[in-house]
Write a protein that holds these residues in place. Structure first.
Motif: not given
Length: 522
Positions: A355-360, A366-371, A348-352
């Motif tokens: 910290l809220e997601p921004v539109p396409a 850039v934030w990343v989540r996963g294993g 997801q891409v967020v407003d620094p």
């Protein structure tokens, strides 16, 4: 020949599996010596016995201070399998930096390359936790101790670890001037290996060239990924033309930083021929300059091109740009993309600021989540909390956007960081050293474009009143105290640095003349 494998809990599990299922199949090659899967596993079982005799077990830390060798990969698989963590300092670091890394990691047993023993001896009295030193290889009067240690050991099972245990401690440059150890678990690396296999498409009938340094995820992570799928590996000592040429015969898959592509292209026909037999050409760790990418696609038209984007804190790659995207005439803009999320990864891409997601198609962090998200930074809970949020999202520090089809484009950095030749350089780390120069009053370090290395390090300095600053002297001063890749390649001397109303140095103003007219600022 396709042989399926059961799920893996630990990164060492698949080594045991292939030794059982494909005992006589080639597994590892180094400087003309080949091992089958069963021979490799037997050597690692002996290493497990040797480590046990040295008092290494679950919770211990061992370190390898050397260039690439099978011993480094042996120690990653074996030490982690018995529950210890394997720290791999960057051999390009200065002696002071190596001492910091070894102390921070808590390494008790250190495997030191013979060619680095002189440097290691100079810091030996600064390493109170180190109780055993084992020499790797031979250099002059310094003789190898590793082979004899393994040969004399009683084999032991490679067991004792849990998936949540730290398998690797890999160090990144530090935002506060000191390196940070990323704690990468077995679970992290298994998740990375699974995702990477989707794109590498490598198996028993192929061969991977492991040329990137194993202190970097670009070296260690694909190596572990090849063990995961049972693909043979050729290890080169380092990624120099001489070593690459000796390691390439028989190789089908390889990962390089963009600077290597640039160097091979400059070599003309010899460079083109060197990679002509490779089926997969993977690159990453730094942006590929557009002219180099276009020339590479034209020079090696039969290879599958793969770009990967990731970081140490993510155990390696989490975003990939496949060959189809590289060559899609309907979307030429995608050649400048990082790619799409790999299996098991959320983006997801967020407003620094909010910290809220921004539109396409809107830039943000850039934030990343996963294993693959690391367990955290060793001994640095505050830095960990600043990087990994409670909900699992990791803040990359990169600025980019996602297009309508989920392709990620990187355009800048939130962090004050430079990537040169695949190596991360944090500007405050360099500034801390240069600020001690006797003739320097103020300093700002920035990254500027470099067609071979992606970016190069530039220092902009203000002399002390009455002093004269010699740019060459500043560079030499830095190289005596830092790894050479961190030292500035160029130095500008100015009367003052641009600042905002609050007195903060405006690095955007310093960088602007060098990056003007470019689509991205990194």
């Amino acid at each position: 020949m396709t042989v399926t494998a059961p799920p893996a809990r630990l990164i060492s599990d698949r080594l045991a599996h292939w030794a059982s299922e494909l005992p006589d199949t080639p597994a590892l090659r180094y400087q003309g010596t080949d091992l089958t899967w069963s021979q490799w596993y037997e050597r690692c079982e002996r290493l497990a016995g040797a480590l046990g005799a040295l008092g290494v077990g679950r919770g211990s830390v061992v370190a390898t201070y050397d260039k690439n060798s099978p011993a480094c990969l042996d120690l990653t698989l074996t030490a982690s399998g018995i529950g210890a963590a394997h720290a791999i300092p960057n051999w390009r670091l200065s002696a002071e930096e190596v001492a910091y890394v070894l102390n921070d990691s808590g390494a008790e047993v250190v495997f030191v390359g013979a060619e680095f023993m002189k440097t290691f001896d100079s810091i030996r009295d600064q390493l109170p936790a180190v109780r055993e030193v084992v020499v790797l290889g031979t250099d002059g009067d310094v003789e190898d101790q590793f082979d004899a240690l393994v040969a004399a050991a009683t084999p032991a099972p490679i067991t004792g670890a849990e998936p949540s245990d730290t398998a690797l401690i890999l160090y990144t440059s530090g935002t506060t001037g000191f390196p940070k150890g990323a704690m990468i678990t077995h679970s992290n690396m298994v998740a990375h290996s699974e995702a990477l296999s989707d794109y590498f498409q490598i198996g028993h009938e192929h061969r991977y060239l492991l040329a990137m340094p194993m202190f970097h995820v670009g070296g260690t992570s694909p190596g572990i990924g090849c063990v995961y799928v049972g693909a043979p590996i050729t290890i080169t000592r380092e990624a120099t033309p001489e070593h690459l040429m000796s390691g390439l015969p028989g190789a089908t898959h390889a990962f390089f930083v963009p600077a290597i592509f640039a160097a091979l292209l400059q070599a003309g026909e010899v460079g083109a021929k060197a990679l002509s037999q490779l089926q997969l050409l993977c690159y990453g760790a730094a942006p590929m300059p557009a002219p180099v990418l276009r020339a590479s696609l034209a020079t090696w038209p039969n290879a599958r091109f793969l770009q990967v984007y990731g970081m140490t804190e993510l155990s390696g790659a989490v975003v990939a740009l496949d060959d189809e995207a590289h060559r899609n005439p309907d979307h030429p803009e995608r050649q400048s993309a990082a790619g799409v999320a790999m299996r098991g990864t959320e983006l997801q891409v967020v407003d620094p600021a909010t910290l809220e997601p921004v539109p396409a198609n809107t830039p943000g962090e850039v934030w990343v989540r996963g294993g693959t998200v690391m367990a955290g930074y060793l001994n640095k809970p505050e830095a960990t909390a600043d990087t990994i949020r409670p909900d699992g999202w990791l803040r990359t520090g990169d600025v980019g956007h996602l297009d309508d089809d989920g392709f990620l484009f990187i355009s800048d950095r939130v962090k004050d960081m430079i990537i040169t030749g695949g190596e991360n350089v944090y500007c405050p780390e360099v500034e801390r050293i240069l600020a001690e120069h006797p003739d320097v009053l103020e300093v700002a370090v920035i990254g500027i474009p470099d067609d071979q290395w992606g970016e190069s390090v530039k220092a902009v300095v203000v002399p002390k009143p009455g002093a004269t600053v010699d740019p060459g002297g500043v560079i030499s001063y830095a190289r005596e105290r830092l790894a050479h890749f961190k030292a500035p390649r160029t130095v500008d001397v100015v009367s003052e640095l641009p600042r905002n109303g609050a007195g903060k140095i405006l690095k955007t103003v310093l960088r602007q003349p060098y990056w003007e007219g470019r689509d991205r600022q990194v």
